[in-house]
Design a protein around this motif. Structure first.
Motif, PDB file in Angstrom:
ATOM      1  N   ALA A  34     -93.401  83.336   9.390  1.00 40.78           N
ATOM      2  CA  ALA A  34     -92.507  82.701  10.932  1.00 40.78           C
ATOM      3  C   ALA A  34     -92.792  81.306  11.539  1.00 40.78           C
ATOM      4  CB  ALA A  34     -92.371  83.338  11.749  1.00 40.78           C
ATOM      5  N   ALA A  35     -93.406  80.739  11.047  1.00 45.32           N
ATOM      6  CA  ALA A  35     -94.390  79.760  10.823  1.00 45.32           C
ATOM      7  C   ALA A  35     -93.391  78.364  10.098  1.00 45.32           C
ATOM      8  CB  ALA A  35     -95.237  78.536  10.818  1.00 45.32           C
ATOM      9  N   ALA A  36     -93.344  78.634   8.586  1.00 48.05           N
ATOM     10  CA  ALA A  36     -92.993  78.336   7.325  1.00 48.05           C
ATOM     11  C   ALA A  36     -91.570  77.800   7.203  1.00 48.05           C
ATOM     12  CB  ALA A  36     -93.780  79.015   6.044  1.00 48.05           C
ATOM     13  N   PRO A  37     -91.149  77.294   6.897  1.00 49.22           N
ATOM     14  CA  PRO A  37     -89.185  77.714   5.939  1.00 49.22           C
ATOM     15  C   PRO A  37     -89.242  79.077   4.834  1.00 49.22           C
ATOM     16  CG  PRO A  37     -90.021  75.372   6.002  1.00 49.22           C
ATOM     17  CD  PRO A  37     -91.575  76.025   6.599  1.00 49.22           C
ATOM     18  N   PRO A  38     -87.928  79.211   5.254  1.00 50.21           N
ATOM     19  CA  PRO A  38     -87.362  80.359   4.224  1.00 50.21           C
ATOM     20  C   PRO A  38     -87.978  80.693   2.909  1.00 50.21           C
ATOM     21  CG  PRO A  38     -86.186  80.276   6.002  1.00 50.21           C
ATOM     22  CD  PRO A  38     -86.417  79.244   6.051  1.00 50.21           C
ATOM     23  N   GLU A  39     -87.643  79.428   2.376  1.00 49.41           N
ATOM     24  CA  GLU A  39     -87.852  79.787   0.842  1.00 49.41           C
ATOM     25  C   GLU A  39     -89.682  79.191   0.581  1.00 49.41           C
ATOM     26  OE1 GLU A  39     -86.728  75.490   2.218  1.00 49.41           O
ATOM     27  OE2 GLU A  39     -86.384  77.140   2.565  1.00 49.41           O
ATOM     28  N   GLN A  40     -90.137  78.364   1.704  1.00 44.25           N
ATOM     29  CA  GLN A  40     -91.743  78.818   1.021  1.00 44.25           C
ATOM     30  C   GLN A  40     -92.502  79.797   1.826  1.00 44.25           C
ATOM     31  OE1 GLN A  40     -92.414  75.085   2.342  1.00 44.25           O
ATOM     32  NE2 GLN A  40     -90.306  73.575   1.261  1.00 44.25           N
ATOM     33  N   ALA A  41     -91.783  80.896   2.372  1.00 47.69           N
ATOM     34  CA  ALA A  41     -92.067  81.581   2.953  1.00 47.69           C
ATOM     35  C   ALA A  41     -93.691  82.532   2.514  1.00 47.69           C
ATOM     36  CB  ALA A  41     -91.521  82.523   4.247  1.00 47.69           C
ATOM     37  N   LEU A  42     -92.855  83.209   1.079  1.00 45.51           N
ATOM     38  CA  LEU A  42     -94.114  83.375   0.436  1.00 45.51           C
ATOM     39  C   LEU A  42     -95.229  83.146  -0.024  1.00 45.51           C
ATOM     40  CD1 LEU A  42     -94.454  86.581  -0.497  1.00 45.51           C
ATOM     41  CD2 LEU A  42     -93.036  86.026  -2.563  1.00 45.51           C
ATOM     42  N   ARG A  43     -94.790  82.026  -0.595  1.00 45.89           N
ATOM     43  CA  ARG A  43     -96.202  80.861  -0.826  1.00 45.89           C
ATOM     44  C   ARG A  43     -96.880  80.933   0.114  1.00 45.89           C
ATOM     45  NH1 ARG A  43     -97.538  78.366  -5.239  1.00 45.89           N
ATOM     46  NH2 ARG A  43     -99.246  76.447  -5.045  1.00 45.89           N
ATOM     47  N   ALA A  44     -96.165  80.005   1.239  1.00 48.70           N
ATOM     48  CA  ALA A  44     -97.560  80.032   2.512  1.00 48.70           C
ATOM     49  C   ALA A  44     -98.654  81.703   3.124  1.00 48.70           C
ATOM     50  CB  ALA A  44     -96.504  79.498   4.230  1.00 48.70           C
ATOM     51  N   LEU A  45     -97.220  82.456   2.726  1.00 49.22           N
ATOM     52  CA  LEU A  45     -98.653  84.010   3.170  1.00 49.22           C
ATOM     53  C   LEU A  45     -99.079  83.961   2.492  1.00 49.22           C
ATOM     54  CD1 LEU A  45     -99.123  86.748   4.406  1.00 49.22           C
ATOM     55  CD2 LEU A  45     -96.908  87.722   2.733  1.00 49.22           C
ATOM     56  N   MET A  46     -98.891  83.485   1.274  1.00 54.92           N
ATOM     57  CA  MET A  46     -99.941  83.929  -0.373  1.00 54.92           C
ATOM     58  C   MET A  46    -101.356  83.025   0.262  1.00 54.92           C
ATOM     59  SD  MET A  46     -97.665  85.123  -3.678  1.00 54.92           S
ATOM     60  CE  MET A  46     -99.783  85.857  -4.514  1.00 54.92           C
ATOM     61  N   GLN A  47    -100.847  82.073   0.306  1.00 52.41           N
ATOM     62  CA  GLN A  47    -101.970  80.567   0.753  1.00 52.41           C
ATOM     63  C   GLN A  47    -102.949  81.493   1.347  1.00 52.41           C
ATOM     64  OE1 GLN A  47     -99.168  76.675   0.890  1.00 52.41           O
ATOM     65  NE2 GLN A  47    -100.158  75.938  -0.766  1.00 52.41           N
TER      66      GLN A  47
ATOM     67  N   ARG B  87     -99.620 104.214   6.922  1.00 50.22           N
ATOM     68  CA  ARG B  87     -98.226 102.862   7.652  1.00 50.22           C
ATOM     69  C   ARG B  87     -98.582 101.296   7.617  1.00 50.22           C
ATOM     70  NH1 ARG B  87     -99.416 105.791  11.748  1.00 50.22           N
ATOM     71  NH2 ARG B  87    -100.392 104.534  12.608  1.00 50.22           N
ATOM     72  N   ARG B  88     -99.793 100.847   7.514  1.00 51.62           N
ATOM     73  CA  ARG B  88     -99.700  99.327   7.867  1.00 51.62           C
ATOM     74  C   ARG B  88     -99.412  98.836   6.206  1.00 51.62           C
ATOM     75  NH1 ARG B  88     -98.241  98.956  12.932  1.00 51.62           N
ATOM     76  NH2 ARG B  88     -99.720  99.470  14.161  1.00 51.62           N
ATOM     77  N   ILE B  89     -99.769  99.483   5.072  1.00 49.52           N
ATOM     78  CA  ILE B  89     -99.027  98.894   4.376  1.00 49.52           C
ATOM     79  C   ILE B  89     -98.603  99.281   3.468  1.00 49.52           C
ATOM     80  CG2 ILE B  89    -100.400  99.290   1.226  1.00 49.52           C
ATOM     81  CD1 ILE B  89    -102.523 100.936   2.117  1.00 49.52           C
ATOM     82  N   LYS B  90     -97.397 100.284   3.971  1.00 51.10           N
ATOM     83  CA  LYS B  90     -96.136  99.758   3.799  1.00 51.10           C
ATOM     84  C   LYS B  90     -95.310  98.466   4.683  1.00 51.10           C
ATOM     85  CE  LYS B  90     -95.532 104.625   2.765  1.00 51.10           C
ATOM     86  NZ  LYS B  90     -94.861 105.988   3.347  1.00 51.10           N
ATOM     87  N   GLU B  91     -95.280  98.608   5.523  1.00 47.31           N
ATOM     88  CA  GLU B  91     -95.488  97.605   6.491  1.00 47.31           C
ATOM     89  C   GLU B  91     -95.241  96.127   6.016  1.00 47.31           C
ATOM     90  OE1 GLU B  91     -96.860  97.191  10.510  1.00 47.31           O
ATOM     91  OE2 GLU B  91     -95.572  99.149  11.132  1.00 47.31           O
ATOM     92  N   MET B  92     -96.929  95.552   5.439  1.00 46.63           N
ATOM     93  CA  MET B  92     -97.098  94.673   4.538  1.00 46.63           C
ATOM     94  C   MET B  92     -96.552  95.267   3.523  1.00 46.63           C
ATOM     95  SD  MET B  92    -100.483  93.954   2.778  1.00 46.63           S
ATOM     96  CE  MET B  92    -101.139  94.444   1.630  1.00 46.63           C
ATOM     97  N   ILE B  93     -96.006  95.830   2.615  1.00 44.13           N
ATOM     98  CA  ILE B  93     -94.782  95.673   1.699  1.00 44.13           C
ATOM     99  C   ILE B  93     -93.115  95.282   1.733  1.00 44.13           C
ATOM    100  CG2 ILE B  93     -94.147  96.984  -0.513  1.00 44.13           C
ATOM    101  CD1 ILE B  93     -96.400  98.221  -0.454  1.00 44.13           C
ATOM    102  N   ASP B  94     -93.406  95.960   3.088  1.00 40.81           N
ATOM    103  CA  ASP B  94     -91.914  95.441   3.973  1.00 40.81           C
ATOM    104  C   ASP B  94     -92.052  94.212   3.678  1.00 40.81           C
ATOM    105  OD1 ASP B  94     -89.297  96.073   3.829  1.00 40.81           O
ATOM    106  OD2 ASP B  94     -89.520  95.898   6.630  1.00 40.81           O
ATOM    107  N   LEU B  95     -92.569  94.167   4.708  1.00 35.78           N
ATOM    108  CA  LEU B  95     -93.062  92.050   5.142  1.00 35.78           C
ATOM    109  C   LEU B  95     -92.852  91.877   3.593  1.00 35.78           C
ATOM    110  CD1 LEU B  95     -93.512  90.620   7.785  1.00 35.78           C
ATOM    111  CD2 LEU B  95     -95.418  90.434   7.206  1.00 35.78           C
ATOM    112  N   ILE B  96     -93.775  91.374   2.535  1.00 36.21           N
ATOM    113  CA  ILE B  96     -93.027  90.807   1.267  1.00 36.21           C
ATOM    114  C   ILE B  96     -92.531  90.885   1.099  1.00 36.21           C
ATOM    115  CG2 ILE B  96     -94.162  90.407  -0.712  1.00 36.21           C
ATOM    116  CD1 ILE B  96     -97.307  91.458   0.062  1.00 36.21           C
ATOM    117  N   ALA B  97     -91.634  92.107   0.948  1.00 29.14           N
ATOM    118  CA  ALA B  97     -89.927  92.240   0.638  1.00 29.14           C
ATOM    119  C   ALA B  97     -89.107  91.613   0.827  1.00 29.14           C
ATOM    120  CB  ALA B  97     -89.775  93.661   0.592  1.00 29.14           C
ATOM    121  N   ARG B  98     -89.201  91.243   2.658  1.00 29.05           N
ATOM    122  CA  ARG B  98     -88.304  90.887   3.253  1.00 29.05           C
ATOM    123  C   ARG B  98     -88.145  89.202   2.761  1.00 29.05           C
ATOM    124  NH1 ARG B  98     -86.984  92.687   7.467  1.00 29.05           N
ATOM    125  NH2 ARG B  98     -87.519  94.883   7.938  1.00 29.05           N
ATOM    126  N   GLN B  99     -88.793  88.932   2.368  1.00 26.82           N
ATOM    127  CA  GLN B  99     -88.709  87.373   1.996  1.00 26.82           C
ATOM    128  C   GLN B  99     -87.712  86.889   0.811  1.00 26.82           C
ATOM    129  OE1 GLN B  99     -90.023  85.732   4.529  1.00 26.82           O
ATOM    130  NE2 GLN B  99     -90.760  88.407   4.942  1.00 26.82           N
TER     131      GLN B  99
END
Length: 201
Positions: free
Chosen positions: A87-100, A137-149
Motif C-alpha cells: 500500500a505504501a509503494a507506487p503500484p508499478e513498484q509494489a511487488l519489488r517493494a514487497l520482495m525487498q 489459508r494464510r499461504i493462499k492469502e499471501m499468493i493472492d496478495l502477490i497475484a494482485r500486483q
C-alpha cells in the motif's frame, strides 16, 4: 430517558478472559516462529503470557488448538505487514517493494516476528490437520496478495507467476537463514530479487 450502561461482573470477566486469550495467542505466535512447533510448550507459553499453566484449558481444548490459532495469527500478521508495504509503494513498484522488505536483513534476522512459513515450513507436514489448515489459508492469502500486483491479475498467468514468486521468496529466506556465510546469504537474496522483480533502471 437515558439508560446508563454499567459493567456487570460477567462483562468484566468476559473482557478479562478475552484479554488473557489474546496474550496467549500472541505469545504462542512468537514462540512457534522462534522455537518451532515441537519446541513450543504450553507451560512456557502461559508463563510468557503472565498466566498459570492451569488456566490453559479455560482457553483451549488442546495444545493443537492453541498451535492452530497461533499459526493463523502469525500468518495474519505477516500478511498484514506485506499488505502495508504494498500500500505504501507506487503500484508499478509494489511487488519489488514487497520482495525487498521480505528479503531484507531485518526480516532475515526477525524470525520471531516475521513470516511463519519461512520459519516453520519444513515442520508443517508433521503437524495436525487443524494447524496445516490454518497455515494453508494464510499461504493462499499471501499468493493472492502477490497475484494482485500483476497487471493481468485474474488471469491464469498472474496466478502462476504469484506461485513462483511466493515459493522463491520463502525458499530464498529459508536458505539465506540456513547458511553461516553472510556473503552467500546476501547473494541469495539479491539474486532472487533481481530475477523476479528487476529494478526499473
Amino acid at each position: 430517558m437515558m439508560r446508563i450502561m454499567r459493567k456487570t461482573p460477567t462483562n468484566i470477566r468476559t473482557a478479562a478472559k478475552e484479554a488473557s486469550h489474546e496474550r496467549i495467542v500472541q505469545a504462542a505466535a512468537r514462540a512457534i516462529r522462534r522455537s518451532g512447533y515441537d519446541g513450543t510448550g504450553v507451560a512456557d507459553i502461559m508463563k510468557e503470557a503472565g498466566l498459570t499453566h492451569g488456566a490453559f484449558y479455560a482457553h483451549f481444548e488442546s495444545r493443537e488448538a492453541m498451535l492452530a490459532e497461533a499459526a493463523d495469527r502469525a500468518g495474519a500478521e505477516a500478511n498484514a505487514v506485506a499488505a502495508s508495504v504494498i500500500a505504501a509503494a507506487p503500484p508499478e513498484q509494489a511487488l519489488r517493494a514487497l520482495m525487498q522488505a521480505y528479503l531484507s536483513k531485518e526480516h532475515l534476522a526477525g524470525i520471531e516476528t516475521g513470516c511463519p512459513i519461512s520459519a516453520l515450513g519444513s515442520e508443517m507436514p508433521r503437524q495436525s490437520p487443524e494447524v496445516r489448515r490454518a497455515a494453508t489459508r494464510r499461504i493462499k492469502e499471501m499468493i493472492d496478495l502477490i497475484a494482485r500486483q500483476s497487471p493481468d491479475w485474474g488471469q491464469p498467468g498472474a496466478h502462476e507467476r504469484a506461485l513462483v514468486t511466493a515459493a522463491t521468496m520463502v525458499g530464498t529466506l529459508v536458505l539465506a537463514r540456513a547458511v553461516d556465510d553472510p556473503a552467500l546469504s546476501d547473494a541469495l537474496c539479491s539474486a532472487a530479487l533481481d530475477r523476479l522483480a528487476p529494478s526499473a533502471g
